[in-house]
Design an enzyme around this catalytic site. Structure first.
Site, PDB file in Angstrom:
ATOM      1  N   HIS A   1       0.854  -1.186   0.000  1.00  0.00           N
ATOM      2  CA  HIS A   1       0.000   0.000   0.000  1.00  0.00           C
ATOM      3  C   HIS A   1       0.894   1.240   0.000  1.00  0.00           C
ATOM      4  O   HIS A   1       2.037   1.194   0.479  1.00  0.00           O
ATOM      5  CB  HIS A   1      -0.892   0.021   1.242  1.00  0.00           C
ATOM      6  CG  HIS A   1      -1.952  -1.029   1.234  1.00  0.00           C
ATOM      7  ND1 HIS A   1      -3.064  -0.959   2.042  1.00  0.00           N
ATOM      8  CD2 HIS A   1      -2.077  -2.181   0.522  1.00  0.00           C
ATOM      9  CE1 HIS A   1      -3.832  -2.012   1.829  1.00  0.00           C
ATOM     10  NE2 HIS A   1      -3.249  -2.773   0.920  1.00  0.00           N
TER      11      HIS A   1
ATOM     12  N   GLU B   1       0.969   3.866   1.825  1.00  0.00           N
ATOM     13  CA  GLU B   1       1.459   4.270   3.144  1.00  0.00           C
ATOM     14  C   GLU B   1       2.627   3.406   3.597  1.00  0.00           C
ATOM     15  O   GLU B   1       3.636   3.903   4.099  1.00  0.00           O
ATOM     16  CB  GLU B   1       0.347   4.181   4.196  1.00  0.00           C
ATOM     17  CG  GLU B   1      -0.878   5.005   3.894  1.00  0.00           C
ATOM     18  CD  GLU B   1      -1.964   4.211   3.175  1.00  0.00           C
ATOM     19  OE1 GLU B   1      -1.685   3.545   2.143  1.00  0.00           O
ATOM     20  OE2 GLU B   1      -3.113   4.250   3.636  1.00  0.00           O
TER      21      GLU B   1
ATOM     22  N   CYS C   1      -6.138   1.851   5.776  1.00  0.00           N
ATOM     23  CA  CYS C   1      -6.762   0.598   6.218  1.00  0.00           C
ATOM     24  C   CYS C   1      -6.176   0.232   7.592  1.00  0.00           C
ATOM     25  O   CYS C   1      -5.211   0.855   8.046  1.00  0.00           O
ATOM     26  CB  CYS C   1      -6.496  -0.506   5.202  1.00  0.00           C
ATOM     27  SG  CYS C   1      -4.774  -1.073   5.173  1.00  0.00           S
TER      28      CYS C   1
ATOM     29  N   CYS D   1      -2.335  -0.357   7.509  1.00  0.00           N
ATOM     30  CA  CYS D   1      -1.561   0.872   7.374  1.00  0.00           C
ATOM     31  C   CYS D   1      -1.663   1.733   8.633  1.00  0.00           C
ATOM     32  O   CYS D   1      -0.675   2.338   9.051  1.00  0.00           O
ATOM     33  CB  CYS D   1      -2.019   1.646   6.149  1.00  0.00           C
ATOM     34  SG  CYS D   1      -1.622   0.799   4.599  1.00  0.00           S
TER      35      CYS D   1
END
Length: 155
Positions: free
Chosen positions: A53, A55, A83, A86
């Site tokens: 992801h 992040e 999410c 993260c």
């Protein structure tokens, strides 16, 4: 130090991710002095990595760049509500402030979903500022998924 937004750079990363066929999420990590330490867009599909992801990638790159597992006094700018995975990484990295654009009612971990930062055993909670350039952040996601649905329906 006057307020400076780094959401335009995060939006650029989101657009680049979309162009690569990734879900368009972008992230930027900034030092306390206003220096961009890392940028990233989602790379889950191209890297065959469910943890890639924006992040997580930005955190990895920033930590590597400063040679520390902590990003104390840094800020994270991200186009979509992180999410739970993260959000936990943000807490573990000790990021001081989190700015994000659009909330994520399906997969968010902060204001929707499990609300990770409300958990009493969490060791660190960043300051959270939401709704930064929310309209543009939402538009990038909406346009991306409309195009994906159109492509699926015409195949």
């Amino acid at each position: 130090m006057p307020f400076t937004t780094f959401m335009p750079q995060a939006l650029d990363e989101a657009r680049a991710a979309a162009a690569r066929g990734e879900v368009p999420v972008g992230a930027v990590i900034v030092s306390a002095h206003g220096e961009i330490l890392a940028t990233a867009g989602n790379e889950t599909r191209e890297g065959h990595d469910p943890t890639a992801h924006a992040e997580i990638l930005a955190i990895r790159r920033a930590c590597s760049g400063i040679r520390s597992e902590r990003l104390t006094n840094c800020t994270l700018w991200v186009t979509l509500e992180p999410c739970p995975m993260c959000a936990a990484a943000i807490a573990h990295a000790r990021i001081a402030r989190l700015y994000y654009g659009a909330s994520d009612p399906k997969s968010g971990g902060i204001e929707t979903g499990p609300r990770l930062y409300d958990h009493p055993n969490l060791h660190h909670k960043p300051e959270i500022i939401t709704g930064i350039e929310e309209k543009e952040c939402r538009k990038i996601l909406k346009d991306f998924f409309q195009l994906k649905r159109f492509q699926r329906d015409t195949d």
